[in-house]
Design a protein around this motif. Structure first.
Motif, PDB file in Angstrom:
ATOM      1  N   GLY A 238       0.785  -1.200  -0.070  1.00  0.00           N
ATOM      2  CA  GLY A 238       0.057  -0.040  -0.034  1.00  0.00           C
ATOM      3  C   GLY A 238       0.846   1.289  -0.071  1.00  0.00           C
ATOM      4  N   GLY A 239       2.158   1.155  -0.059  1.00  0.00           N
ATOM      5  CA  GLY A 239       2.988   2.310  -0.122  1.00  0.00           C
ATOM      6  C   GLY A 239       3.101   3.269   1.324  1.00  0.00           C
ATOM      7  N   PHE A 240       2.864   2.410   2.219  1.00  0.00           N
ATOM      8  CA  PHE A 240       2.875   3.093   3.714  1.00  0.00           C
ATOM      9  C   PHE A 240       4.234   2.702   4.551  1.00  0.00           C
ATOM     10  CE2 PHE A 240      -1.559   2.171   2.916  1.00  0.00           C
ATOM     11  CZ  PHE A 240      -2.163   3.288   3.064  1.00  0.00           C
ATOM     12  N   THR A 241       5.076   2.044   3.938  1.00  0.00           N
ATOM     13  CA  THR A 241       6.576   1.990   4.311  1.00  0.00           C
ATOM     14  C   THR A 241       7.696   2.557   3.687  1.00  0.00           C
ATOM     15  OG1 THR A 241       7.005   0.021   3.081  1.00  0.00           O
ATOM     16  CG2 THR A 241       5.617  -0.330   5.257  1.00  0.00           C
ATOM     17  N   ARG A 242       8.904   2.518   4.010  1.00  0.00           N
ATOM     18  CA  ARG A 242       9.926   3.195   3.279  1.00  0.00           C
ATOM     19  C   ARG A 242      10.582   2.438   1.815  1.00  0.00           C
ATOM     20  NH1 ARG A 242      14.909   2.293   7.489  1.00  0.00           N
ATOM     21  NH2 ARG A 242      14.878  -0.065   7.657  1.00  0.00           N
ATOM     22  N   ILE A 243       9.694   1.296   1.540  1.00  0.00           N
ATOM     23  CA  ILE A 243      10.063   0.432   0.442  1.00  0.00           C
ATOM     24  C   ILE A 243       9.439   1.515  -0.765  1.00  0.00           C
ATOM     25  CG2 ILE A 243       9.547  -1.525  -0.860  1.00  0.00           C
ATOM     26  CD1 ILE A 243      11.224  -1.915   1.781  1.00  0.00           C
ATOM     27  N   SER A 244      10.465   1.876  -1.680  1.00  0.00           N
ATOM     28  CA  SER A 244      10.138   2.665  -2.686  1.00  0.00           C
ATOM     29  C   SER A 244       9.340   2.079  -3.712  1.00  0.00           C
ATOM     30  CB  SER A 244      11.398   3.387  -3.315  1.00  0.00           C
ATOM     31  OG  SER A 244      12.301   2.282  -3.758  1.00  0.00           O
ATOM     32  N   ASP A 245       9.395   0.828  -4.174  1.00  0.00           N
ATOM     33  CA  ASP A 245       8.915   0.324  -5.167  1.00  0.00           C
ATOM     34  C   ASP A 245       8.497  -1.173  -4.842  1.00  0.00           C
ATOM     35  OD1 ASP A 245       7.810  -0.418  -7.964  1.00  0.00           O
ATOM     36  OD2 ASP A 245       9.845  -0.332  -8.920  1.00  0.00           O
ATOM     37  N   PRO A 246       7.449  -1.450  -4.281  1.00  0.00           N
ATOM     38  CA  PRO A 246       7.038  -2.729  -3.810  1.00  0.00           C
ATOM     39  C   PRO A 246       6.521  -3.400  -4.707  1.00  0.00           C
ATOM     40  CG  PRO A 246       5.141  -1.068  -3.312  1.00  0.00           C
ATOM     41  CD  PRO A 246       6.681  -0.192  -3.841  1.00  0.00           C
ATOM     42  N   TYR A 247       6.335  -3.273  -6.129  1.00  0.00           N
ATOM     43  CA  TYR A 247       5.813  -4.124  -7.100  1.00  0.00           C
ATOM     44  C   TYR A 247       6.978  -4.306  -8.293  1.00  0.00           C
ATOM     45  CZ  TYR A 247       1.305  -2.973  -5.486  1.00  0.00           C
ATOM     46  OH  TYR A 247       0.246  -2.585  -4.816  1.00  0.00           O
ATOM     47  N   ALA A 248       8.006  -3.995  -8.019  1.00  0.00           N
ATOM     48  CA  ALA A 248       9.332  -4.298  -8.892  1.00  0.00           C
ATOM     49  C   ALA A 248       9.508  -5.831  -9.143  1.00  0.00           C
ATOM     50  CB  ALA A 248      10.549  -3.720  -8.174  1.00  0.00           C
ATOM     51  N   ASN A 249       9.396  -6.578  -8.258  1.00  0.00           N
ATOM     52  CA  ASN A 249       9.507  -7.938  -8.385  1.00  0.00           C
ATOM     53  C   ASN A 249       8.406  -8.554  -8.953  1.00  0.00           C
ATOM     54  OD1 ASN A 249      11.976  -8.064  -7.247  1.00  0.00           O
ATOM     55  ND2 ASN A 249      11.306  -8.598  -5.302  1.00  0.00           N
ATOM     56  N   PHE A 250       7.243  -7.892  -9.108  1.00  0.00           N
ATOM     57  CA  PHE A 250       5.982  -8.708  -9.638  1.00  0.00           C
ATOM     58  C   PHE A 250       5.805  -8.498 -11.242  1.00  0.00           C
ATOM     59  CE2 PHE A 250       4.968  -7.870  -5.331  1.00  0.00           C
ATOM     60  CZ  PHE A 250       4.330  -9.239  -4.908  1.00  0.00           C
ATOM     61  N   ARG A 251       6.801  -7.476 -11.702  1.00  0.00           N
ATOM     62  CA  ARG A 251       6.689  -7.224 -13.027  1.00  0.00           C
ATOM     63  C   ARG A 251       7.538  -8.235 -13.633  1.00  0.00           C
ATOM     64  NH1 ARG A 251       8.511  -1.862 -11.052  1.00  0.00           N
ATOM     65  NH2 ARG A 251       6.694  -0.607 -10.803  1.00  0.00           N
ATOM     66  N   SER A 252       7.079  -8.987 -14.921  1.00  0.00           N
ATOM     67  CA  SER A 252       7.768  -9.909 -15.466  1.00  0.00           C
ATOM     68  C   SER A 252       7.865 -11.319 -14.552  1.00  0.00           C
ATOM     69  CB  SER A 252       9.008  -9.561 -16.220  1.00  0.00           C
ATOM     70  OG  SER A 252       8.965  -8.670 -17.220  1.00  0.00           O
ATOM     71  N   PRO A 253       6.998 -11.548 -14.003  1.00  0.00           N
ATOM     72  CA  PRO A 253       7.226 -12.519 -12.830  1.00  0.00           C
ATOM     73  C   PRO A 253       7.747 -13.982 -13.254  1.00  0.00           C
ATOM     74  CG  PRO A 253       4.792 -12.690 -13.489  1.00  0.00           C
ATOM     75  CD  PRO A 253       5.472 -11.232 -14.233  1.00  0.00           C
ATOM     76  N   PHE A 254       7.880 -14.248 -14.434  1.00  0.00           N
ATOM     77  CA  PHE A 254       8.369 -15.720 -14.773  1.00  0.00           C
ATOM     78  C   PHE A 254       9.582 -15.583 -15.474  1.00  0.00           C
ATOM     79  CE2 PHE A 254       3.754 -16.411 -14.222  1.00  0.00           C
ATOM     80  CZ  PHE A 254       3.890 -17.654 -13.398  1.00  0.00           C
TER      81      PHE A 254
END
Length: 546
Positions: A213-229
């Motif tokens: 949800g973007g409530f922490t200091r992780i800047s890009d939480p969806y980086a690992n979900f792009r091109s998952p395979f």
């Protein structure tokens, strides 16, 4: 193994229990005699059954294996796929166990009972192989090792092989002592620690939701979900290794079946089946979303190289070094300790059932519940085996090697259990017996069977460079596991075939009632009469062999 029918009738008649008589009227009352009043008592409820399963599943696995799995499969997408496959395979096994349990509801021990019933011929072969394998692999080393690593971290003590082994042996001794002294308090400890473990994982999942949800200091939480395979491997060994690890994390969905003879309800099979379904569903959801949290907070390359410390990396990135260094080690240590106790409760019942079959030396000692109303003999055996493997193996490779070794021979028995259910159904149908109340669909039996066959075959294929999980030859655990089974075959051949042939006797079974009310089978030697004795009408006496 099969006790003579006249002997079975006598034991069942002594019990005066109609349920026991119904069970004995299947094809045979094979194995250990049925105990009308369980000397271990009836302290297991629905809640205890759920907690026993959860306590076994919620151990070190979810805190330690995701990084190893990602290193094996190569991609985040496959990581999630494997965390969905493992509970499906476990569900197939649950349906198989439910049908078996409905046939033999008075017998604790689970697989040890099911295999003896499914394979009565050759006499003693399958029970002996399962017995010896179960004894040799009944150590509690993996969770003890992880507990030691995190306990040392709590007190800022550098981890060395000597310190790791010392702490691991000490915590294992504490857990075994609790199980040895009181079933009631060991179940209470499992309930309490399991409740804390569930809350810990809920907290971890909630933290993952904050990250996404973007409530922490992780800047890009969806980086690992792009091109998952991207980066996925197709190497069979790597895929099998990953499945072994996810199966390890779910190991324990069947723990309550091991204590079904101690369940305090009118329908123990229904209770244990319901408990297993609830615990498996809860753990599947928790594990999947915990992995989502890991992937959201930690870069992919760091997850792959994290070894057994993925959870530590997660908390460091989200909350910082100080929080991770104080909170996480306590969570993991409590999980490991609770898992150790839950595992001991289930495994010691299986070992006691093996002793009641007459397949361990000194069966009176291992089947007895004196002096505390607990399986003291199996507890001591389990601890001494744990001491041996932890002292004998290098600390660096101990976790991964012991995890794989403990799993591999059991896969052979999983295959035998699935096939044995079809064999037992056929024999029951030919005998005119009604189908089981909890009959498993063929798709579930096939799912359990095929997943076990896959895990037996694929680890022999060499892994890709950098994807092995031990520093020595990748298939060592397969060879050692098969070596244990081969040793069981040699032991059977010598004990049941060669020595009786040389000594002129036959191994037979006798039922013995112990002082605490426990019933146990005892293997004895029945000597063949000589020609002169036969002419004189004389008979040789029975002489106990163990």
């Amino acid at each position: 193994m099969t006790i003579h029918n006249v002997l079975d009738s006598e034991v069942l008649a002594q019990s005066g229990d109609s349920d026991a008589q119904d069970e004995g009227n299947t094809l045979s009352a094979a194995g250990a005699p049925i105990e009308r009043n369980n000397p271990l008592g009836y302290k297991v409820t629905l809640l205890s059954s759920v907690m026993l399963n959860l306590g076994r599943m919620l151990g070190a696995g979810i805190y330690s294996v995701p990084g190893v799995i990602l290193n094996s499969v190569g991609s985040v997408g496959l990581l999630f796929v494997f965390w969905l496959l493992a509970p499906l395979f476990a569900f197939g096994g649950l349906m198989v166990y439910s049908e078996y349990a409905s046939m033999f509801p008075k017998r604790s021990g689970a697989e040890v009972v099911y295999l003896e019933q499914a394979y009565p011929r050759p006499k003693f072969l399958v029970p002996i192989m399962f017995a010896v394998t179960s004894v040799l692999l009944s150590f509690s080393a993996t969770n003890s090792i992880i507990f030691a690593q995190y306990a040392l971290t709590i007190f800022d003590i550098p981890i060395t092989p000597e310190r790791q082994t010392t702490v691991a042996l000490a915590v294992c001794a504490a857990g075994m002592a609790l199980v040895a002294f009181s079933t009631k308090w060991s179940l209470r400890a499992v309930n309490f620690l399991t409740g804390l473990k569930v809350l810990s994982l809920v907290f971890l999942v909630f933290t993952g939701a904050l990250v996404l949800g973007g409530f922490t200091r992780i800047s890009d939480p969806y980086a690992n979900f792009r091109s998952p395979f991207s980066g996925s491997t197709t190497n069979p060994n790597s895929l099998a290794t990953a499945l072994v690890k996810t199966n390890f994390a779910f190991a324990g969905w069947n723990n309550a079946f091991s204590v079904i003879g101690e369940v305090h309800t009118r329908d123990p099979v229904r209770t244990v089946r319901k408990a297993s379904l609830l615990s498996l569903l809860l753990v599947a959801c928790l594990f999947f979303f915990v992995n989502v949290a890991y992937v959201a907070a930690v870069p992919k390359d760091e997850i792959r190289n994290s070894g057994q410390l993925i959870a530590a990396l997660f908390f460091q990135r989200v909350y910082g070094e100080s929080f991770a260094g104080k909170t996480l080690p306590i969570m993991v240590a409590l999980s490991c300790f609770g898992n150790l106790i839950a595992m001991a409760v289930g495994q010691t019942r299986a070992l006691r059932e093996i002793a009641r079959q007459g397949l361990l030396p000194y069966p009176r000692f291992f089947a007895s519940t004196k002096p505390f109303g607990t399986p003291l003999g199996p507890v001591c055996l389990k601890y001494f085996l744990t001491v041996f493997v932890m002292v004998a193996l290098p600390a660096r490779d101990a976790f991964n090697f012991l995890l794989d070794l403990a799993s591999y021979p059991n896969l052979v028995f999983h295959v035998a259990t699935a096939i044995g259910l079809w064999l037992l159904r056929r024999r029951r149908a030919l005998a005119g017996l009604a189908p089981s109340k909890y009959r498993a669909k063929h798709i579930y039996v096939s799912l359990y069977l095929l997943s076990s066959i896959f895990l037996l075959i694929m680890p022999w294929i060499p892994p890709e460079p950098g994807h092995g999980d031990v520093s020595f030859w990748y298939a060592t655990y397969c060879v050692v596991g098969l070596g244990v089974l081969a040793m069981c075959g040699v032991y059977y051949w010598l004990w049941i075939i060669v020595l009786p042939w040389l000594g002129g006797y036959t191994v037979v079974e006798e039922v013995e009632r112990l002082e605490d009310g426990a019933l146990t089978a005892r293997l004895a030697r029945k000597y063949h009469p000589s020609a002169a004795d036969a002419d004189n009408g004389e008979r040789q006496p029975l002489i106990a062999s163990s």
